[in-house]
Design a protein around this motif. Structure first.
Motif, PDB file in Angstrom:
ATOM      1  N   HIS A 191       4.084   0.876 -16.980  1.00 48.80           N
ATOM      2  CA  HIS A 191       4.372   0.940 -15.611  1.00 48.80           C
ATOM      3  C   HIS A 191       3.410   1.460 -14.565  1.00 48.80           C
ATOM      4  O   HIS A 191       3.012   0.964 -13.727  1.00 48.80           O
ATOM      5  CB  HIS A 191       5.871   1.561 -15.720  1.00 48.80           C
ATOM      6  N   ASP A 192       3.028   2.469 -15.121  1.00 47.10           N
ATOM      7  CA  ASP A 192       1.940   3.502 -14.215  1.00 47.10           C
ATOM      8  C   ASP A 192       0.560   2.650 -14.491  1.00 47.10           C
ATOM      9  O   ASP A 192      -0.119   2.827 -13.455  1.00 47.10           O
ATOM     10  CB  ASP A 192       1.619   4.660 -14.879  1.00 47.10           C
ATOM     11  N   LEU A 193       0.263   2.119 -15.501  1.00 46.21           N
ATOM     12  CA  LEU A 193      -1.020   1.616 -15.606  1.00 46.21           C
ATOM     13  C   LEU A 193      -1.136   0.178 -14.759  1.00 46.21           C
ATOM     14  O   LEU A 193      -1.915  -0.045 -14.024  1.00 46.21           O
ATOM     15  CB  LEU A 193      -1.349   1.042 -17.060  1.00 46.21           C
ATOM     16  N   VAL A 194      -0.087  -0.582 -14.531  1.00 51.10           N
ATOM     17  CA  VAL A 194       0.126  -1.679 -13.581  1.00 51.10           C
ATOM     18  C   VAL A 194      -0.091  -1.144 -12.214  1.00 51.10           C
ATOM     19  O   VAL A 194      -0.736  -1.796 -11.681  1.00 51.10           O
ATOM     20  CB  VAL A 194       1.477  -2.232 -13.963  1.00 51.10           C
ATOM     21  N   SER A 195       0.612  -0.031 -12.102  1.00 49.61           N
ATOM     22  CA  SER A 195       0.486   0.591 -10.581  1.00 49.61           C
ATOM     23  C   SER A 195      -0.907   0.845 -10.277  1.00 49.61           C
ATOM     24  O   SER A 195      -1.238   0.846  -9.117  1.00 49.61           O
ATOM     25  CB  SER A 195       1.480   1.734 -10.444  1.00 49.61           C
ATOM     26  N   TYR A 196      -1.643   1.608 -11.151  1.00 54.17           N
ATOM     27  CA  TYR A 196      -2.891   2.117 -11.016  1.00 54.17           C
ATOM     28  C   TYR A 196      -3.755   0.727 -10.648  1.00 54.17           C
ATOM     29  O   TYR A 196      -4.859   0.783  -9.848  1.00 54.17           O
ATOM     30  CB  TYR A 196      -3.635   2.923 -12.053  1.00 54.17           C
ATOM     31  N   VAL A 197      -3.854  -0.123 -11.663  1.00 57.05           N
ATOM     32  CA  VAL A 197      -4.539  -1.386 -11.378  1.00 57.05           C
ATOM     33  C   VAL A 197      -4.191  -2.261 -10.319  1.00 57.05           C
ATOM     34  O   VAL A 197      -5.057  -2.820  -9.591  1.00 57.05           O
ATOM     35  CB  VAL A 197      -4.667  -2.174 -12.798  1.00 57.05           C
ATOM     36  N   SER A 198      -2.991  -2.280  -9.743  1.00 57.71           N
ATOM     37  CA  SER A 198      -2.686  -2.942  -8.660  1.00 57.71           C
ATOM     38  C   SER A 198      -3.023  -2.015  -7.395  1.00 57.71           C
ATOM     39  O   SER A 198      -3.671  -2.800  -6.361  1.00 57.71           O
ATOM     40  CB  SER A 198      -1.072  -2.738  -8.723  1.00 57.71           C
ATOM     41  N   LEU A 199      -2.961  -0.669  -7.254  1.00 49.15           N
ATOM     42  CA  LEU A 199      -3.710  -0.243  -6.042  1.00 49.15           C
ATOM     43  C   LEU A 199      -5.132  -0.296  -5.993  1.00 49.15           C
ATOM     44  O   LEU A 199      -5.631  -0.638  -5.172  1.00 49.15           O
ATOM     45  CB  LEU A 199      -3.558   1.527  -6.179  1.00 49.15           C
ATOM     46  N   MET A 200      -5.931  -0.373  -7.459  1.00 48.48           N
ATOM     47  CA  MET A 200      -7.320  -0.667  -7.352  1.00 48.48           C
ATOM     48  C   MET A 200      -7.696  -1.989  -6.729  1.00 48.48           C
ATOM     49  O   MET A 200      -8.471  -2.182  -5.807  1.00 48.48           O
ATOM     50  CB  MET A 200      -7.821  -0.581  -8.675  1.00 48.48           C
ATOM     51  N   ASN A 245       0.822  -1.206   0.119  1.00 47.04           N
ATOM     52  CA  ASN A 245      -0.047  -0.029   0.230  1.00 47.04           C
ATOM     53  C   ASN A 245       0.930   1.297  -0.087  1.00 47.04           C
ATOM     54  O   ASN A 245       0.653   2.080  -0.897  1.00 47.04           O
ATOM     55  CB  ASN A 245      -1.117   0.006   1.292  1.00 47.04           C
ATOM     56  N   ASP A 246       1.864   1.204   0.962  1.00 45.78           N
ATOM     57  CA  ASP A 246       2.679   2.378   0.992  1.00 45.78           C
ATOM     58  C   ASP A 246       3.376   2.653  -0.236  1.00 45.78           C
ATOM     59  O   ASP A 246       3.572   3.793  -0.841  1.00 45.78           O
ATOM     60  CB  ASP A 246       3.817   2.424   2.156  1.00 45.78           C
ATOM     61  N   HIS A 247       3.939   1.596  -1.077  1.00 47.43           N
ATOM     62  CA  HIS A 247       4.831   1.685  -2.055  1.00 47.43           C
ATOM     63  C   HIS A 247       3.730   2.528  -3.261  1.00 47.43           C
ATOM     64  O   HIS A 247       4.141   3.261  -4.097  1.00 47.43           O
ATOM     65  CB  HIS A 247       5.328   0.408  -2.670  1.00 47.43           C
ATOM     66  N   LYS A 305       5.309   5.879  -3.543  1.00 48.19           N
ATOM     67  CA  LYS A 305       6.481   5.893  -4.014  1.00 48.19           C
ATOM     68  C   LYS A 305       6.426   5.485  -5.322  1.00 48.19           C
ATOM     69  O   LYS A 305       7.861   5.107  -5.807  1.00 48.19           O
ATOM     70  CB  LYS A 305       7.343   4.850  -3.224  1.00 48.19           C
ATOM     71  N   SER A 306       5.306   5.087  -5.977  1.00 47.56           N
ATOM     72  CA  SER A 306       5.073   4.643  -7.352  1.00 47.56           C
ATOM     73  C   SER A 306       5.098   5.754  -8.303  1.00 47.56           C
ATOM     74  O   SER A 306       5.308   5.601  -9.508  1.00 47.56           O
ATOM     75  CB  SER A 306       3.935   3.452  -7.318  1.00 47.56           C
ATOM     76  N   GLY A 307       4.886   7.172  -7.835  1.00 47.42           N
ATOM     77  CA  GLY A 307       4.910   8.276  -8.707  1.00 47.42           C
ATOM     78  C   GLY A 307       3.481   8.677  -9.445  1.00 47.42           C
ATOM     79  O   GLY A 307       3.454   9.244 -10.187  1.00 47.42           O
ATOM     80  N   LEU A 314      -5.607  10.744  -9.121  1.00 46.63           N
ATOM     81  CA  LEU A 314      -6.048   9.557  -9.781  1.00 46.63           C
ATOM     82  C   LEU A 314      -5.898   8.438  -9.067  1.00 46.63           C
ATOM     83  O   LEU A 314      -6.809   7.213  -8.968  1.00 46.63           O
ATOM     84  CB  LEU A 314      -5.304   9.517 -10.967  1.00 46.63           C
ATOM     85  N   ALA A 315      -4.791   8.218  -8.130  1.00 45.36           N
ATOM     86  CA  ALA A 315      -4.527   7.307  -7.111  1.00 45.36           C
ATOM     87  C   ALA A 315      -5.808   7.088  -5.998  1.00 45.36           C
ATOM     88  O   ALA A 315      -6.332   5.737  -5.932  1.00 45.36           O
ATOM     89  CB  ALA A 315      -3.289   7.294  -6.237  1.00 45.36           C
ATOM     90  N   GLU A 316      -6.282   8.138  -5.491  1.00 47.87           N
ATOM     91  CA  GLU A 316      -7.671   8.112  -4.575  1.00 47.87           C
ATOM     92  C   GLU A 316      -8.598   7.880  -5.368  1.00 47.87           C
ATOM     93  O   GLU A 316      -9.696   7.042  -4.999  1.00 47.87           O
ATOM     94  CB  GLU A 316      -7.601   9.380  -4.088  1.00 47.87           C
ATOM     95  N   MET A 317      -8.795   8.101  -6.555  1.00 41.52           N
ATOM     96  CA  MET A 317      -9.948   7.737  -7.471  1.00 41.52           C
ATOM     97  C   MET A 317      -9.808   6.403  -7.848  1.00 41.52           C
ATOM     98  O   MET A 317     -11.041   5.640  -7.540  1.00 41.52           O
ATOM     99  CB  MET A 317      -9.948   8.256  -8.918  1.00 41.52           C
ATOM    100  N   VAL A 318      -8.756   5.585  -8.289  1.00 40.39           N
ATOM    101  CA  VAL A 318      -8.876   4.330  -8.325  1.00 40.39           C
ATOM    102  C   VAL A 318      -9.093   3.435  -7.138  1.00 40.39           C
ATOM    103  O   VAL A 318      -9.790   2.339  -6.997  1.00 40.39           O
ATOM    104  CB  VAL A 318      -7.551   3.567  -9.144  1.00 40.39           C
ATOM    105  N   ILE A 319      -8.655   4.000  -5.903  1.00 37.29           N
ATOM    106  CA  ILE A 319      -9.028   3.467  -4.512  1.00 37.29           C
ATOM    107  C   ILE A 319     -10.512   3.330  -4.383  1.00 37.29           C
ATOM    108  O   ILE A 319     -11.248   2.253  -3.965  1.00 37.29           O
ATOM    109  CB  ILE A 319      -8.264   4.243  -3.375  1.00 37.29           C
ATOM    110  N   LEU A 320     -11.249   4.362  -4.787  1.00 32.55           N
ATOM    111  CA  LEU A 320     -12.485   4.501  -4.834  1.00 32.55           C
ATOM    112  C   LEU A 320     -13.219   3.507  -5.635  1.00 32.55           C
ATOM    113  O   LEU A 320     -14.347   2.721  -5.138  1.00 32.55           O
ATOM    114  CB  LEU A 320     -13.156   5.915  -4.896  1.00 32.55           C
TER     115      LEU A 320
END
Length: 141
Positions: free
Chosen positions: A109-118, A14-16, A20-22, A27-33
């Motif tokens: 790279h960013d798409l993987v991170s957004y999907v992983s966060l979601m 979660n922290d990463h 830390k993923s840039g 948008l990160a909070e949006m994908v969390i929702l």
């Protein structure tokens, strides 16, 4: 959690992903929702709706996610991520057109991170729902 070692790994991931993923914090909070909504994760939603607003996510976009509204009027980048999440979590697959639209706006790279966060928050929501985690005192669903 009833498994502190696992919780530690989840917190590290979660922290990463969040800090830390840039990723763009808005948008990160949006994908969390998106992840929380997909599993009706009220505990996560009540924690992250205010965080999303603080990160600059517009109330109209929050309502689109919260009430599963059509994506009309939502920016292209935001709509691409919301559609991606709705398909991945709701239909268990993503259409080639939806993936291509998301890939148009985000590096792999960013798409993987957004999907992983979601997915991280969707899985956390399932875990919390399974153990009947209640909202904090004074919070409403």
């Amino acid at each position: 959690m009833h498994n502190p070692v696992f919780a530690s790994y989840m917190n590290q991931a979660n922290d990463h992903l969040r800090t830390k993923s840039g990723l763009d914090p808005r948008l990160a909070e949006m994908v969390i929702l998106v992840g929380a909504r997909a599993v009706d994760g009220q505990y996560i939603w009540t924690a992250h709706e205010p965080a999303a607003r603080s990160a600059g996510l517009e109330g109209e976009i929050i309502d689109v996610i919260k009430f599963r509204k059509p994506l009309a009027g939502v920016g292209e980048k935001e709509a691409a991520l919301i559609r991606l999440g709705r398909e991945a979590l709701g239909q268990h697959k993503v259409s080639p057109d939806t993936f291509a639209q998301a890939a148009k706006f985000f590096k792999a790279h960013d798409l993987v991170s957004y999907v992983s966060l979601m997915l991280h928050y969707a899985s956390s929501g399932v875990l919390l729902n399974t153990f009947d985690q209640q909202l904090r005192p004074g919070q409403t669903p």
